[in-house]
Motif scaffolding. Structure first.
Motif, PDB file in Angstrom:
ATOM      1  N   GLY A  72      -4.907  62.761  12.890  1.00 38.35           N
ATOM      2  CA  GLY A  72      -6.082  63.526  12.486  1.00 38.35           C
ATOM      3  C   GLY A  72      -5.993  64.067  11.082  1.00 38.35           C
ATOM      4  N   LEU A  73      -4.796  64.021  10.493  1.00 37.59           N
ATOM      5  CA  LEU A  73      -4.605  64.563   9.149  1.00 37.59           C
ATOM      6  C   LEU A  73      -5.125  63.593   8.090  1.00 37.59           C
ATOM      7  N   SER A  74      -5.659  64.152   7.027  1.00 38.21           N
ATOM      8  CA  SER A  74      -6.059  63.330   5.896  1.00 38.21           C
ATOM      9  C   SER A  74      -5.169  63.655   4.714  1.00 38.21           C
ATOM     10  N   SER A  75      -5.219  62.823   3.719  1.00 41.77           N
ATOM     11  CA  SER A  75      -4.569  63.149   2.461  1.00 41.77           C
ATOM     12  C   SER A  75      -5.213  64.405   1.880  1.00 41.77           C
ATOM     13  N   ALA A 128     -15.876  63.349   9.874  1.00 39.23           N
ATOM     14  CA  ALA A 128     -14.456  63.081   9.624  1.00 39.23           C
ATOM     15  C   ALA A 128     -13.609  64.315   9.910  1.00 39.23           C
ATOM     16  N   PHE A 129     -14.050  65.465   9.426  1.00 45.42           N
ATOM     17  CA  PHE A 129     -13.281  66.690   9.661  1.00 45.42           C
ATOM     18  C   PHE A 129     -13.329  67.114  11.131  1.00 45.42           C
ATOM     19  N   PHE A 130     -14.453  66.911  11.795  1.00 46.88           N
ATOM     20  CA  PHE A 130     -14.530  67.240  13.224  1.00 46.88           C
ATOM     21  C   PHE A 130     -13.570  66.366  14.036  1.00 46.88           C
ATOM     22  N   THR A 131     -13.445  65.105  13.649  1.00 51.38           N
ATOM     23  CA  THR A 131     -12.514  64.201  14.326  1.00 51.38           C
ATOM     24  C   THR A 131     -11.079  64.690  14.148  1.00 51.38           C
ATOM     25  N   GLY A 132     -10.731  65.079  12.920  1.00 58.57           N
ATOM     26  CA  GLY A 132      -9.403  65.627  12.672  1.00 58.57           C
ATOM     27  C   GLY A 132      -9.142  66.878  13.474  1.00 58.57           C
ATOM     28  N   ALA A 133     -10.145  67.745  13.562  1.00 57.49           N
ATOM     29  CA  ALA A 133     -10.002  68.984  14.337  1.00 57.49           C
ATOM     30  C   ALA A 133      -9.779  68.677  15.813  1.00 57.49           C
ATOM     31  N   ALA A 134     -10.491  67.686  16.334  1.00 55.71           N
ATOM     32  CA  ALA A 134     -10.337  67.320  17.749  1.00 55.71           C
ATOM     33  C   ALA A 134      -8.923  66.808  18.032  1.00 55.71           C
ATOM     34  N   LEU A 135      -8.374  65.996  17.131  1.00 53.00           N
ATOM     35  CA  LEU A 135      -7.015  65.490  17.327  1.00 53.00           C
ATOM     36  C   LEU A 135      -5.986  66.616  17.203  1.00 53.00           C
ATOM     37  N   ALA A 136      -6.225  67.563  16.296  1.00 54.69           N
ATOM     38  CA  ALA A 136      -5.325  68.710  16.174  1.00 54.69           C
ATOM     39  C   ALA A 136      -5.343  69.544  17.446  1.00 54.69           C
TER      40      ALA A 136
END
Length: 385
Positions: free
Chosen positions: A218-221, A358-366
């Protein structure tokens, strides 16, 4: 409060000088490649991709060799010293392939030194000071990452790209000399090791690899966070200043949060890290003003400070003494390799469905990682520790 061993301070100083050297160079490389050497953005991406993949792959190798010879200092010295000697390759480069050569060999050094260094910290520090030990190291590392770009900013108008590259050799060599003359260890007896297999490690360690893998996807650069600041109305220079403030806050928070991990437990601090990461990404998805992005970026420093040191402290508690560097190296390799598809997926979602998705997807994985870690069925102390 128990005093930390001198080796922790020495390794912190080594990372401080090394990061000053690295971060004097890193922000300038894309500009040097495209503006001076005439490289395309594709070439820039290729060079950075190869560099980061190299560092990830060599981390498990460095850890394995270190466990095999039962010594940490030789790999640490090689990992810091070899890149320091390569600075002239970059300063004298006249073609992109020479920059690639430098970045490749520089990342080989980073890969070889990371696991032995973290293993040595775990060996010299007592378990009840792991949080402070790794927190101090991360603080000094991040302080170097703050000072490096600032020095480059000051020196670039006076010395130009190549002049800055030459000057970066000074802190790099200082780091090497500190390792050579000040770092001490008591090496053990070299011994053969069985083949590296996940099944040989504890179920708790394997579960943490799973949890960290979910979180990493879920992390981005950090480049995407900076891009989001730009979308919210900050100019490039302002976004860079916010990133510098993030690095400084990360440095300032690392030691206090590491100390807190010793009192509350590293596991709780890892949970705090996952929770903060989920909140920040959720916030970036909802943000609509520049000040939202600035506040969220500063909160992201809390995630970095809470998770980076505490995750190392937690690892040190659950891995076997005989294969400590191997286990740490395998962890870093997994995280490093997963960052590639993570950023690619994040960029794809951003391009086709928007930055918020994109950020919501990262938040869900976190959040998924937080729940998995909270409910860890392998933890001896359960989810309350």
């Amino acid at each position: 409060m128990k005093k930390l061993p001198r080796e922790v301070y020495i390794l912190g100083a080594v990372s401080l000088f090394t990061d000053i050297a690295s971060e004097m160079v890193y922000p300038l490389l894309p500009l040097f490649l495209t503006g001076v050497l005439g490289a395309s953005t594709l070439v820039v991406g290729l060079i950075e991709g190869i560099a980061e993949a190299t560092a990830s792959l060599f981390k498990v190798l460095g850890g394995r060799i270190s466990d095999r010879i039962a010594a940490r200092k030789p790999l640490i010295l090689l990992g810091y010293g070899f890149p320091a000697l390569l600075r002239p390759v970059l300063a004298l480069a006249v073609a992109p392939w020479q920059v690639l050569t430098f970045r490749f060999l520089d990342r080989v050094g980073k890969g070889l030194r990371t696991a032995p260094r973290d293993a040595l910290i775990a060996e010299v520090a007592s378990q009840d000071t792991y949080g402070r030990a790794y927190g101090l190291h991360r603080a000094m590392d991040s302080l170097g990452a703050t000072l490096g770009p600032f020095l480059a900013f000051l020196l670039l108008p006076v010395l130009g790209f190549r002049g800055v590259f030459w000057v970066s050799a000074i802190p790099a060599m200082l780091a090497t000399l500190i390792v050579l003359f000040l770092l001490r260890e008591k090496p053990g007896l070299a011994r053969p090791l069985p083949p590296l297999r996940l099944s040989a490690f504890s179920s708790q360690y394997r579960w943490f690899l799973l949890v960290t893998g979910v979180a990493t996807l879920g992390l981005s650069s950090n480049a995407f966070l900076i891009l989001r600041l730009n979308d919210l109305g900050l100019a490039a220079a302002q976004a860079t200043l916010v990133y510098t403030a993030y690095n400084l806050l990360y440095a300032l928070l690392s030691y206090p949060l590491g100390s807190l991990a010793d009192r509350l437990g590293a596991r709780r601090m890892v949970l705090l890290g996952f929770g903060t990461y989920a909140f920040v990404y959720l916030g970036f998805g909802h943000s609509s003003a520049a000040w939202h992005g600035i506040v969220l970026f500063m909160l992201y420093a809390l995630y970095s400070a809470a998770f980076e040191g505490s995750s190392r402290a937690y690892l040190a508690q659950i891995i076997p003494a005989t294969e400590k560097a191997s286990a740490i190296g395998l962890y870093h390799t997994l995280v490093g390799l997963l960052l590639f598809p993570a950023s690619a997926i994040f960029g794809f979602i951003w391009q086709h469905f928007g930055s918020s998705t994109a950020f919501f997807t990262g938040a869900a994985l976190a959040f998924a990682a937080l729940v998995l870690f909270w409910l860890d069925p392998t933890s001896k102390s359960g989810y309350t520790s």
